[in-house]
Design an enzyme around this catalytic site. Structure first.
Site: not given
Ligand code: AMP
Ligand code: MG
Length: 329
Positions: A49, A72, A125, A127-128, A130, A217, A244, A258, A273
Site C-alpha cells: 500500500d 488512502e 487507492d 491497494i484496493d 488489501t 463489507h 468487480k 453492495r 474505492d
Molecule cells: P471490497 O473488497 O469490495 O469489499 O472493497 C474493499 C473496500 O471495502 C476497502 O477498501 C474498504 O475501504 C471498504 N470497507 C471497509 N469497511 C467497510 C464496510 N463496513 N462497508 C463497506 N465497505 C467497507
Molecule cells: Mg479500498
C-alpha cells in the site's frame, strides 16, 4: 479540460499503475508476516500500500507537474521506530532501479496524497482489497481523475485477474476509461488492448452477480435474498476490491451489488474505492447507482456521503435489480 489533455493524463496514469503493479506482484510473491501493520480502524495495511502510493504520487507529480492527489494512506505509522524494518522494505521497493530514496523523501511522496486540493484532483487507492492481497487473492490498484465532481479518467490495475476462457495469463489486466471515450482492457501478458463492453444478458436465470469477498463489507443475508428473488442460478462470485467493476465492464458478470452492512450503519464509501470502477462500467455501456437508484455523487468530499450502497449493472437489468433491492429492504 479538453480531450487531448485527458489523453496525456490517461497515458501517464496508466504508466504509473503498470509500474506499481510490477512492484505489487514482487511484494505479493515474497510476502512475509512482518510486511504489514494494523491501522487504528483495525484494517490491515501492507508495504505494498505504502510503496504504490509513493510510486504513483512520484510519477504523476514528475510527469504532470504538481498535481493534487487524495490517497488512502499516510506516512505517520512509518515514522515510528518499531516500524523501521517495514520502512526499509518500502524504501527498497519504492527506489527500485533508481537512486535510493531517503525516509523523508518517501514520507513526502506518500503525503503528497494529502495535499490541499481544489475541484480537480486524482483519487488513489494504492491497494484496493488489501485483505484479498494478503490472502493471495484479487486486489486492484485504483486511480481516478475527478474534476468538477465528475470522474474524468478511471484506471484499474488488476494484477491477479485471469480470463478463464482466453488462456492463462499471469500479468493481469489494466482497465482504462476516459469520460465520453469508452473503456478498454489491456492484457498485460500479451500486450493486446481491446475496447470493452458490458454484457447484453437479460435472461434472469443466466445473470451473473459479483460481490465483496469480505462479509463485513456488505449485507450477505439480504444479498442472498435478492439473488433468490431474481432466480439467479449461479451463486454470486466473491472478489476483493474494484476488480468487480472490471468484470462487469468486460461483460464477464452482469451485476455488482453492495448492500451496506447493518452492523456498520455509519460507514460511508470512500471515493477512491469506487471512482475508477464507476467510470469504467459507465464507459463500457453499463449503469452505476446506489441502492436507491441515485447516481454516485463524487462532489461531496472524500466519501460518497450522499449515497448508500452500490449497484452496477450492464444497464439492461438495472431496473430489475433495483426492484428486487427495494423489495428486500
Ligand atoms: P471490497 O473488497 O469490495 O469489499 O472493497 C474493499 C473496500 O471495502 C476497502 O477498501 C474498504 O475501504 C471498504 N470497507 C471497509 N469497511 C467497510 C464496510 N463496513 N462497508 C463497506 N465497505 C467497507
Ligand atoms: Mg479500498
Amino acid at each position: 479540460m479538453n480531450t487531448m489533455l485527458f489523453q496525456k493524463e490517461k497515458e501517464i496514469a496508466q504508466s504509473a499503475i503498470v509500474a506499481a503493479m510490477e512492484i505489487t506482484r514482487r511484494i505479493q510473491n515474497g510476502f512475509s508476516r512482518g510486511d504489514m501493520l494494523t491501522k487504528a480502524d483495525r484494517s490491515p495495511v501492507t508495504i505494498a500500500d505504502f510503496t504504490v502510493q509513493a510510486v504513483v504520487c512520484k510519477i504523476l507529480n514528475e510527469r504532470l507537474g504538481p498535481v493534487a492527489i487524495v490517497g488512502e494512506e499516510d506516512s505517520e505509522a512509518l515514522k515510528k521506530s518499531e516500524n523501521r524494518e517495514l520502512l526499509e522494505r518500502i524504501l527498497s521497493f519504492a527506489s527500485a532501479g533508481q537512486e535510493r530514496l531517503t525516509p523523508s523523501q518517501l514520507f513526502a511522496l506518500i503525503d503528497l496524497a494529502h495535499s490541499p486540493h481544489g475541484e480537480s484532483f486524482w483519487a488513489l487507492d494504492p491497494i484496493d482489497g488489501t485483505k484479498g492481497f494478503l490472502r493471495g487473492d484479487q486486489y486492484a490498484l485504483a486511480l481516478a481523475l475527478i474534476s468538477g465532481g465528475q470522474v474524468r479518467i478511471g484506471i484499474l490495475g488488476c494484477p491477479r485477474l485471469l480470463r478463464s476462457n482466453r488462456g492463462r495469463s499471469s500479468a493481469g489486466f489494466l482497465f482504462s476509461a476516459v469520460k465520453g471515450e469508452g473503456a478498454e482492457a489491456l492484457n498485460l501478458a500479451t500486450g493486446m488492448s481491446r475496447r470493452i463492453h458490458v454484457s447484453r444478458r437479460r435472461e434472469r436465470s443466466l445473470l451473473r452477480m459479483v460481490g465483496s469477498y469480505e462479509s463485513s463489507h456488505h449485507d450477505p443475508r439480504t444479498q442472498e435474498k435478492i439473488s433468490s428473488l431474481l432466480h439467479l442460478r449461479q451463486a454470486a462470485q466473491k472478489l476483493d476490491g474494484q476488480v468487480k467493476y472490471g468484470i462487469v465492464a468486460s461483460g464477464d458478470a452482469d451485476l455488482y451489488l453492495r448492500i451496506p452492512n447493518p452492523q456498520t450503519p455509519d460507514y460511508r464509501e470512500n471515493i477512491w474505492d469506487h471512482a475508477a470502477g464507476c467510470l469504467l462500467v459507465e464507459e463500457a455501456g453499463g449503469i452505476v447507482t446506489d441502492i436507491s437508484g441515485k447516481k454516485l455523487d463524487f462532489s461531496r468530499g472524500t466519501t460518497l456521503n450522499g449515497n448508500s450502497g452500490i449497484m452496477a449493472s450492464n444497464g439492461l437489468v438495472h431496473s430489475l435489480l433495483l426492484e428486487a433491492v427495494s423489495h428486500s429492504l
